[in-house]
Motif scaffolding. Structure first.
Motif, short mmCIF file in Angstrom:
data_model
loop_
_atom_site.label_atom_id
_atom_site.label_comp_id
_atom_site.label_asym_id
_atom_site.label_seq_id
_atom_site.Cartn_x
_atom_site.Cartn_y
_atom_site.Cartn_z
N SER A 62 14.37 5.27 -8.00
CA SER A 62 14.53 6.76 -8.24
C SER A 62 13.65 7.34 -9.09
O SER A 62 13.59 6.81 -10.28
CB SER A 62 16.30 6.83 -8.32
OG SER A 62 16.43 8.34 -8.50
N GLY A 63 13.12 8.48 -8.56
CA GLY A 63 12.25 9.29 -9.81
C GLY A 63 10.90 8.68 -9.52
O GLY A 63 9.97 9.21 -10.48
N GLY A 64 10.63 7.63 -9.02
CA GLY A 64 9.27 7.03 -9.14
C GLY A 64 8.58 7.19 -7.50
O GLY A 64 9.04 8.18 -6.93
N LEU A 65 7.39 6.65 -7.51
CA LEU A 65 6.55 7.05 -6.40
C LEU A 65 6.30 5.37 -5.81
O LEU A 65 6.11 4.51 -6.44
CB LEU A 65 5.34 7.68 -6.72
CG LEU A 65 5.53 8.94 -7.22
CD1 LEU A 65 4.23 9.45 -7.74
CD2 LEU A 65 5.84 9.87 -5.93
N ARG A 66 6.11 5.27 -4.52
CA ARG A 66 5.77 4.06 -3.85
C ARG A 66 4.67 4.60 -2.93
O ARG A 66 4.73 5.16 -2.08
CB ARG A 66 6.87 3.63 -3.22
CG ARG A 66 6.58 2.15 -2.79
CD ARG A 66 7.80 1.57 -1.85
NE ARG A 66 8.26 2.39 -0.76
CZ ARG A 66 8.54 1.75 0.31
NH1 ARG A 66 8.94 0.57 0.49
NH2 ARG A 66 8.84 2.79 1.21
N CYS A 67 3.66 3.80 -3.25
CA CYS A 67 2.34 3.78 -2.29
C CYS A 67 2.33 2.56 -1.24
O CYS A 67 2.54 1.39 -1.96
CB CYS A 67 1.11 3.81 -2.77
SG CYS A 67 0.89 5.31 -3.98
N ILE A 68 1.95 2.91 -0.03
CA ILE A 68 1.83 1.52 0.85
C ILE A 68 0.31 1.58 1.11
O ILE A 68 -0.20 2.46 1.44
CB ILE A 68 2.58 1.95 2.20
CG1 ILE A 68 4.03 2.17 1.87
CG2 ILE A 68 2.27 0.84 3.40
CD1 ILE A 68 4.94 2.41 2.92
N LEU A 69 -0.38 0.46 0.86
CA LEU A 69 -1.71 0.20 0.60
C LEU A 69 -2.21 -0.21 2.18
O LEU A 69 -1.39 -0.40 3.16
CB LEU A 69 -2.16 -0.67 -0.30
CG LEU A 69 -1.61 -0.42 -1.73
CD1 LEU A 69 -1.97 -1.41 -2.79
CD2 LEU A 69 -2.21 0.73 -2.30
N ALA A 70 -3.42 0.07 2.40
CA ALA A 70 -4.06 -0.43 3.54
C ALA A 70 -3.57 -1.83 4.11
O ALA A 70 -3.44 -2.12 5.33
CB ALA A 70 -5.42 -0.45 3.65
N ASP A 71 -3.33 -2.77 3.17
CA ASP A 71 -2.93 -4.05 3.52
C ASP A 71 -1.56 -4.05 3.82
O ASP A 71 -0.85 -5.25 3.99
CB ASP A 71 -3.53 -5.21 2.74
CG ASP A 71 -2.91 -4.88 1.28
OD1 ASP A 71 -2.14 -4.13 1.11
OD2 ASP A 71 -3.12 -5.81 0.44
N ARG A 72 -0.82 -3.11 3.80
CA ARG A 72 0.66 -2.96 3.92
C ARG A 72 1.54 -3.49 2.77
O ARG A 72 2.71 -3.63 2.89
CB ARG A 72 1.13 -3.63 5.17
CG ARG A 72 0.48 -3.34 6.49
CD ARG A 72 0.56 -2.10 6.88
NE ARG A 72 1.68 -1.85 7.92
CZ ARG A 72 1.98 -0.80 8.58
NH1 ARG A 72 1.58 0.27 8.10
NH2 ARG A 72 2.97 -0.52 9.12
N SER A 73 0.78 -3.85 1.61
CA SER A 73 1.50 -4.07 0.28
C SER A 73 2.18 -2.81 -0.36
O SER A 73 1.45 -1.52 0.02
CB SER A 73 0.53 -5.05 -0.47
OG SER A 73 -0.58 -4.21 -0.94
N HIS A 74 2.91 -2.85 -1.21
CA HIS A 74 3.48 -1.64 -1.85
C HIS A 74 2.88 -1.65 -3.40
O HIS A 74 3.08 -2.81 -3.98
CB HIS A 74 4.86 -1.85 -1.88
CG HIS A 74 5.26 -1.55 -0.36
ND1 HIS A 74 6.75 -1.17 -0.07
CD2 HIS A 74 4.90 -1.70 0.81
CE1 HIS A 74 6.72 -1.16 1.25
NE2 HIS A 74 5.72 -1.61 1.69
N LEU A 117 -2.94 4.34 -11.57
CA LEU A 117 -4.19 4.74 -11.35
C LEU A 117 -4.92 4.21 -10.16
O LEU A 117 -5.33 3.09 -10.22
CB LEU A 117 -5.11 4.67 -12.57
CG LEU A 117 -6.46 5.26 -12.69
CD1 LEU A 117 -6.47 6.66 -12.37
CD2 LEU A 117 -7.11 5.00 -14.24
N ILE A 118 -4.96 4.89 -9.09
CA ILE A 118 -5.71 4.38 -7.92
C ILE A 118 -7.10 5.10 -7.54
O ILE A 118 -7.49 6.23 -7.73
CB ILE A 118 -4.87 4.95 -6.59
CG1 ILE A 118 -3.57 4.07 -6.93
CG2 ILE A 118 -5.42 4.50 -5.44
CD1 ILE A 118 -2.52 4.38 -5.70
N GLY A 119 -8.00 4.22 -7.96
CA GLY A 119 -9.56 4.62 -7.73
C GLY A 119 -10.40 3.61 -8.50
O GLY A 119 -9.74 2.93 -9.22
#
Length: 86
Positions: free
Chosen positions: A1-13, A63-65
């Motif tokens: 809760s309160g955070g963020l979740r990214c789903i990456l191209a390989d479907r990992s989180h 940090l994504i990049g």
């Protein structure tokens, strides 16, 4: 809760309470959906300073990049005094 979740191209989180998308210095409307979110900064070069830094006790900053924008962001966070995990 309160955070963020990214789903990456390989479907990992990737989950983190804070997220930096360092996509380069080009202007893009792709990220307009994030405008108005707490801590949103559309461009490092449009702001005099970073938004208030989060408390490192709340978890790492994701940090994504991998290019110069990511490096610039990392340096700016460290120079601003952020000592938490990135």
């Amino acid at each position: 809760s309160g955070g963020l979740r990214c789903i990456l191209a390989d479907r990992s989180h990737l989950a983190a309470p804070r997220l930096v998308l360092a996509t380069g210095n080009q202007r893009s409307q792709r990220w307009d959906g994030f405008r108005g979110m707490p801590g949103w900064l559309g461009s490092l070069w449009d702001a005099a300073e970073l938004p208030p830094l989060p408390d490192p006790a709340h978890g790492p900053i994701a940090l994504i990049g991998s290019g110069l924008t990511a490096v610039d962001t990392l340096i700016q966070l460290r120079e601003a005094g952020y000592g938490g995990e990135i």
